[in-house]
Write a protein that holds these residues in place. Sequence first.
Motif, short mmCIF file in Angstrom:
data_model
loop_
_atom_site.label_atom_id
_atom_site.label_comp_id
_atom_site.label_asym_id
_atom_site.label_seq_id
_atom_site.Cartn_x
_atom_site.Cartn_y
_atom_site.Cartn_z
N ILE A 1 0.69 -1.01 0.08
CA ILE A 1 -0.16 0.19 -0.09
C ILE A 1 1.06 1.07 -0.06
N GLN A 2 1.93 1.17 0.70
CA GLN A 2 2.60 2.46 0.88
C GLN A 2 3.92 2.77 -0.53
N LEU A 3 3.70 1.48 -1.33
CA LEU A 3 4.53 2.02 -2.80
C LEU A 3 3.56 2.18 -3.43
N LEU A 4 1.90 1.40 -2.92
CA LEU A 4 1.20 2.30 -4.56
C LEU A 4 0.88 3.62 -4.29
N THR A 5 0.35 4.45 -3.01
CA THR A 5 -0.08 5.11 -2.82
C THR A 5 0.19 6.44 -2.03
N HIS A 6 1.71 6.03 -2.22
CA HIS A 6 2.52 6.80 -1.00
C HIS A 6 2.34 7.94 0.73
N SER A 7 0.89 7.14 1.06
CA SER A 7 0.62 6.77 1.85
C SER A 7 1.02 6.17 2.97
N LYS A 8 1.06 7.49 4.33
CA LYS A 8 2.08 6.75 5.80
C LYS A 8 0.99 5.39 6.62
N THR A 9 2.07 4.74 7.57
CA THR A 9 1.84 3.86 8.59
C THR A 9 1.72 4.97 9.77
N LYS A 10 0.00 5.08 11.48
CA LYS A 10 0.55 5.68 11.25
C LYS A 10 0.05 4.77 12.73
N PRO A 11 0.45 4.87 13.82
CA PRO A 11 -0.85 4.28 14.85
C PRO A 11 -2.29 4.23 14.52
N LEU A 12 -2.72 3.33 15.68
CA LEU A 12 -4.46 2.79 14.98
C LEU A 12 -4.84 4.00 15.59
N GLU A 13 -4.96 4.87 16.66
CA GLU A 13 -5.46 5.65 17.34
C GLU A 13 -5.60 7.21 15.87
N GLN A 14 -4.67 7.09 15.47
CA GLN A 14 -4.18 7.92 14.74
C GLN A 14 -4.46 8.37 13.07
N SER A 15 -4.62 7.04 12.88
CA SER A 15 -4.85 6.70 11.35
C SER A 15 -6.25 7.29 10.53
N ASP A 16 -6.42 7.38 9.12
CA ASP A 16 -7.48 7.90 8.36
C ASP A 16 -7.76 6.50 8.43
N TYR A 17 -7.31 5.30 7.29
CA TYR A 17 -7.47 4.29 7.22
C TYR A 17 -7.42 2.89 8.04
N VAL A 18 -8.11 1.94 8.65
CA VAL A 18 -7.55 1.11 9.52
C VAL A 18 -7.59 -0.01 8.52
N LEU A 19 -7.22 -0.91 8.09
CA LEU A 19 -7.14 -2.10 7.13
C LEU A 19 -7.31 -3.26 8.19
N VAL A 20 -7.87 -3.83 8.08
CA VAL A 20 -8.02 -5.24 9.02
C VAL A 20 -8.75 -6.59 8.06
N THR A 21 -7.62 -7.56 8.03
CA THR A 21 -7.72 -8.62 7.38
C THR A 21 -8.02 -9.86 8.50
N GLY A 22 -8.94 -10.76 7.99
CA GLY A 22 -8.41 -12.34 8.21
C GLY A 22 -9.82 -12.29 9.93
N GLY A 23 -10.23 -11.50 10.08
CA GLY A 23 -11.53 -11.54 11.18
C GLY A 23 -10.92 -11.45 12.39
N VAL A 24 -9.72 -10.16 12.19
CA VAL A 24 -9.18 -9.94 13.36
C VAL A 24 -9.74 -9.22 14.32
N VAL A 25 -9.99 -9.06 15.51
CA VAL A 25 -10.66 -7.89 16.63
C VAL A 25 -9.28 -7.06 17.10
N PHE A 26 -9.66 -5.81 16.72
CA PHE A 26 -9.21 -4.28 17.12
C PHE A 26 -9.99 -3.57 18.27
N ASP A 27 -9.42 -2.65 18.42
CA ASP A 27 -10.06 -1.33 19.58
C ASP A 27 -10.59 -1.11 18.51
N VAL A 28 -11.42 -0.92 18.65
CA VAL A 28 -12.46 -0.47 17.20
C VAL A 28 -12.37 1.14 18.06
N ALA A 29 -12.58 1.23 20.18
CA ALA A 29 -13.20 2.21 20.54
C ALA A 29 -11.49 3.21 20.08
N GLY A 30 -10.28 2.73 19.56
CA GLY A 30 -9.29 3.30 19.91
C GLY A 30 -8.93 4.17 18.53
#
Length: 204
Positions: free
Chosen positions: A73-102
């Motif tokens: 994704i970084q190579l294709l879009t030049h977007s930056k990775t950030k911690p969950l609580e700072q990110s504009d987009y959150v991509l989740v694969t494999g049925g993972v449970v994550f902190d939605v509240a964060g």
Amino acid sequence: MEAIVEKVHYTQETFRKLMDAMARPGKIVEIQPFSYHQRAFALRYMLGIGATLLDQEVSFHLCGTEGALAKDIQLLTHSKTKPLEQSDYVLVTGGVVFDVAGCKRGNFHYPDENATIIYQVNAIGEQSLGGGIANGLNSVRLILTGPGVKGESRVFLDGFPPALVDQWQESNQQFPLGTDWIFVDLIGNVCCIPRSTKLQWEVL
């Protein structure tokens, strides 16, 4: 040059379908796999949505086991990775449970500064997908009402952990604050549920 033109056509068509689905919560649209990268076929749909929506002005966070997807994704879009609580987009694969509240919910001055969650499930359908357990994860039926929905709309998600729905509802209680969701399955079906949508749910 031809490949660049084809990629532009792909992202334009995918964007149009995503906006149509976002305007009509519960409507299922079908996107094509992103065929401009040698990635496992099941991830090409997730990669295609990322290539369509992300650019150098936004950030993303990946939840799941597919670490190589972040580099793609970084190579294709030049977007930056950030911690969950700072990110504009959150991509989740494999049925993972994550902190939605964060995730970012925006604020009352800038409600659009919220996170969009792109979640890959096993299957999306308008009817029950078997009412069982797939890969250890329950199927969930969502009943949607609100703007863009005529009466109510029902969507079945196979491979979406029910534990996330309570967090999702709680995150979206104070509209216009909340998170927007894009669901994509393993064969390219997509369903969008914006934060303006009210939902009820049950485990199947």
